[in-house]
Write a protein that holds these residues in place. Structure first.
Motif, mmCIF file in Angstrom:
data_model
loop_
_atom_site.group_PDB
_atom_site.id
_atom_site.type_symbol
_atom_site.label_atom_id
_atom_site.label_comp_id
_atom_site.label_asym_id
_atom_site.label_seq_id
_atom_site.Cartn_x
_atom_site.Cartn_y
_atom_site.Cartn_z
ATOM 1 N N ALA A 147 0.853 -1.189 0.000
ATOM 2 C CA ALA A 147 0.000 0.000 0.000
ATOM 3 C C ALA A 147 0.895 1.247 0.000
ATOM 4 O O ALA A 147 2.025 1.191 0.471
ATOM 5 N N VAL A 148 0.403 2.355 -0.557
ATOM 6 C CA VAL A 148 1.186 3.586 -0.560
ATOM 7 C C VAL A 148 0.722 4.504 0.562
ATOM 8 O O VAL A 148 -0.462 4.745 0.724
ATOM 9 N N ASP A 149 1.669 4.945 1.376
ATOM 10 C CA ASP A 149 1.405 6.046 2.306
ATOM 11 C C ASP A 149 2.734 6.763 2.520
ATOM 12 O O ASP A 149 3.670 6.543 1.755
ATOM 13 N N SER A 150 2.831 7.600 3.557
ATOM 14 C CA SER A 150 4.040 8.416 3.649
ATOM 15 C C SER A 150 5.291 7.596 3.986
ATOM 16 O O SER A 150 6.406 8.048 3.765
ATOM 17 N N THR A 151 5.122 6.350 4.482
ATOM 18 C CA THR A 151 6.309 5.535 4.793
ATOM 19 C C THR A 151 6.411 4.250 3.958
ATOM 20 O O THR A 151 7.315 3.456 4.159
ATOM 21 N N HIS A 152 5.461 4.016 3.046
ATOM 22 C CA HIS A 152 5.513 2.831 2.172
ATOM 23 C C HIS A 152 5.478 3.251 0.714
ATOM 24 O O HIS A 152 4.671 4.102 0.332
ATOM 25 N N TYR A 153 6.314 2.604 -0.098
ATOM 26 C CA TYR A 153 6.330 2.868 -1.529
ATOM 27 C C TYR A 153 6.631 1.547 -2.223
ATOM 28 O O TYR A 153 7.341 0.706 -1.659
ATOM 29 N N THR A 364 -7.239 5.143 1.045
ATOM 30 C CA THR A 364 -7.744 4.459 2.234
ATOM 31 C C THR A 364 -9.129 3.903 1.949
ATOM 32 O O THR A 364 -9.885 4.458 1.149
ATOM 33 N N LEU A 365 -9.421 2.787 2.597
ATOM 34 C CA LEU A 365 -10.741 2.176 2.471
ATOM 35 C C LEU A 365 -11.657 2.955 3.406
ATOM 36 O O LEU A 365 -11.540 2.874 4.628
ATOM 37 N N HIS A 379 -17.054 -1.449 -1.837
ATOM 38 C CA HIS A 379 -15.946 -0.718 -1.214
ATOM 39 C C HIS A 379 -15.997 0.731 -1.658
ATOM 40 O O HIS A 379 -16.260 1.019 -2.829
ATOM 41 N N CYS A 380 -15.697 1.620 -0.712
ATOM 42 C CA CYS A 380 -15.509 3.017 -1.077
ATOM 43 C C CYS A 380 -14.084 3.403 -0.700
ATOM 44 O O CYS A 380 -13.660 3.215 0.441
ATOM 45 N N TYR A 381 -13.312 3.875 -1.679
ATOM 46 C CA TYR A 381 -11.938 4.300 -1.425
ATOM 47 C C TYR A 381 -11.833 5.813 -1.462
ATOM 48 O O TYR A 381 -12.433 6.463 -2.324
ATOM 49 N N ARG A 382 -11.094 6.337 -0.524
ATOM 50 C CA ARG A 382 -10.822 7.776 -0.482
ATOM 51 C C ARG A 382 -9.395 7.989 -0.991
ATOM 52 O O ARG A 382 -8.439 7.513 -0.381
ATOM 53 N N ILE A 383 -9.282 8.666 -2.111
ATOM 54 C CA ILE A 383 -7.963 8.887 -2.713
ATOM 55 C C ILE A 383 -7.557 10.341 -2.504
ATOM 56 O O ILE A 383 -8.304 11.258 -2.848
ATOM 57 N N THR A 384 -6.387 10.514 -1.877
ATOM 58 C CA THR A 384 -5.861 11.869 -1.694
ATOM 59 C C THR A 384 -4.831 12.126 -2.781
ATOM 60 O O THR A 384 -3.848 11.401 -2.897
#
Ligand code: FA5
Ligand code: MG
Length: 418
Positions: A147-153, A364-365, A379-384
């Motif tokens: 998953a992508v977030d500020s500490t995973h790529y 995020t889910l 599913h509803c995903y919130r994409i920033t």
């Protein structure tokens, strides 16, 4: 040389070129043009890049701390081993069993059913031991469908360390009567503390040396400035195994995994008379803590505001990264009905990434819901979305976001609720 996808090849029956070599694709292939575009960048070998700086500092610690009798560095360093490895190297050579979660297509990037982008630098352990080395470091780019977030790529960098000891070198500093009776091996039982073939004294000294080495490295990199702790964990290739976490912005961030190497690996690599430790550390995580870099995507930036801050004369010069003003995020939701089976959340993350690249800050889910009458799941995903270097307009994002919705329908078999 960057990796390229040859023209118009589908997942089956085509070829894919990675670092100048051509591979036949098959129904296991799941590398994407986006991820292949990152292969060959070798950020850890770009002078003055923060990942290069961290690698150089770690090398410096090992060179200074460990020398052989002739005063030469004990550890040899490999930082240009190609990232395409066989599944045998990445998994089997490390005793990762068939069916282990890390082998799933949703977790790794496969070039084919035979080759993959290495998911960790441990993929080289067995071969380097087999070549006769007793102490080495391997730095390299690794790839995972995380998953992508500020500490995973999905592409990041690791540095592996391995050190082997024979009976003499492990017990050299143990003095006193009975010291000559110390042995590395016995035939016993596996317990939470040790492997069946190791003596307790061999394990305890190896583990002590491993932890001292890594604590020494942390002290060298961070001084007293960082709080860390050991956590027990498991890996198929070490036992016992540990992770180190450091306190970063009020929460514990895992920076490395390590342990006493499984003896079967050493036995199969021509080192049956030695015991060893191994560790694998995430270079981005260390650089984020050391330099105060807030977001892992910045490492791939070619922005001068970012790179300029790391052009220092000495690798030891302290740097505190000055964040350029954060441009505002744009948040968009997408909802769909999942197919009855075969849906993987990682596939959706991957799809968003392949369409929107580094403009996606997080996914995020936001809602997971089952319709009581039809039994269908939604599913509803919130994409920033956020650009690192400018303000995005909702118009720009709307075009991308719509494309994400449509691609999810055609590629993942979901039914849009938009
Ligand atoms: C491993 O990869 C093991 N090969 C480490 C190891 C080596 C254990 C030798 C024992 C002996 P793990 O999956 O926990 O373990 O990853 C190691 C480190 O890589 C993590 O602690 C973290 O610092 C970093 N890391 C993992 N996933 C990501 C990611 N998606 N983005 C950035 N860094 C990551
Ligand atoms: Mg881990």
């Amino acid at each position: 040389a960057r990796a390229r996808c040859s023209e118009r090849d589908g997942p089956r029956g085509g070829t894919v070129a990675v670092l100048g070599r051509s591979y036949d694709t098959d129904d296991v292939t799941n590398v994407t043009p986006h991820i292949l575009g990152l292969v060959g960048r070798q950020l850890h070998n770009q002078e003055h890049h923060p990942l290069w700086l961290i690698k150089e500092r770690i090398k410096d610690f090992f060179y200074k701390s460990f020398t052989n009798r002739r005063g030469n560095p004990l550890f040899s360093v490999y930082d240009a081993l190609p990232p395409v490895v066989t599944l045998e190297q990445n998994f089997d050579s490390l005793l990762v069993p068939p069916g282990h979660p890390s082998r799933r297509r949703s977790d790794s990037y496969y070039v084919s059913g035979r080759h993959m982008l290495r998911a960790h630098t441990s993929a080289h352990q067995r071969d380097l031991v087999r070549s006769g080395l007793n102490a080495f470091l391997v730095a390299g780019d690794v790839y995972r469908r995380d998953a992508v977030d500020s500490t995973h790529y999905p592409a990041f960098h690791q540095l592996e360390g391995v050190r082997l000891f024979d009976r003499h070198s492990l017990f050299a500093e143990v003095q006193g009567s009975g010291a000559e009776g110390l042995r590395l091996f016995e035939s016993g039982a596996r317990t939470p503390l040790k492997q069946e073939t190791h003596t307790m004294e061999a394990v305890k000294l190896t583990e002590f040396n491993l932890k001292e080495t890594l604590q020494g490295l942390m002290g060298y990199l961070f001084g007293e400035g960082v709080q860390w702790r050991w956590v027990d964990c498991t890996f198929p290739f070490t036992h016992p195994s540990f992770e180190m976490e450091v306190l970063h912005h009020g929460s514990w961030l895992e920076v490395l995994g390590c342990g006493v190497m499984e003896q079967r690996i050493l036995d199969g690599a021509g080192a049956a008379d030695r015991v060893g430790w191994a560790f694998g550390v995430g270079l981005e995580r260390l650089a984020m803590v050391l330099y105060g870099i807030p977001d892992i995507r910045l490492f791939w930036s070619s922005n001068e505001h970012f790179l300029r801050q790391f052009r220092i004369d000495s690798i030891h010069t302290p740097i505190h990264f000055q964040a350029f003003s954060k441009y505002p995020p744009l948040v968009n939701d997408v909802s769909f009905w999942l197919p009855p089976d075969g849906y993987e959340e990682n596939d959706f993350h991957e799809l968003v990434r392949s369409l929107a690249g580094d403009l996606v800050e997080s996914i995020t889910l936001a809602d997971d819901y089952v319709d009581k009458t039809t039994g269908r799941r939604s599913h509803c995903y919130r994409i920033t979305y956020r650009h690192m270097e400018k303000t995005l307009t909702q118009q720009e994002v709307a075009v991308l976001h719509e494309r994400v919705g449509r691609a999810a329908q055609t590629q993942l078999g979901v039914i849009g609720r938009f």
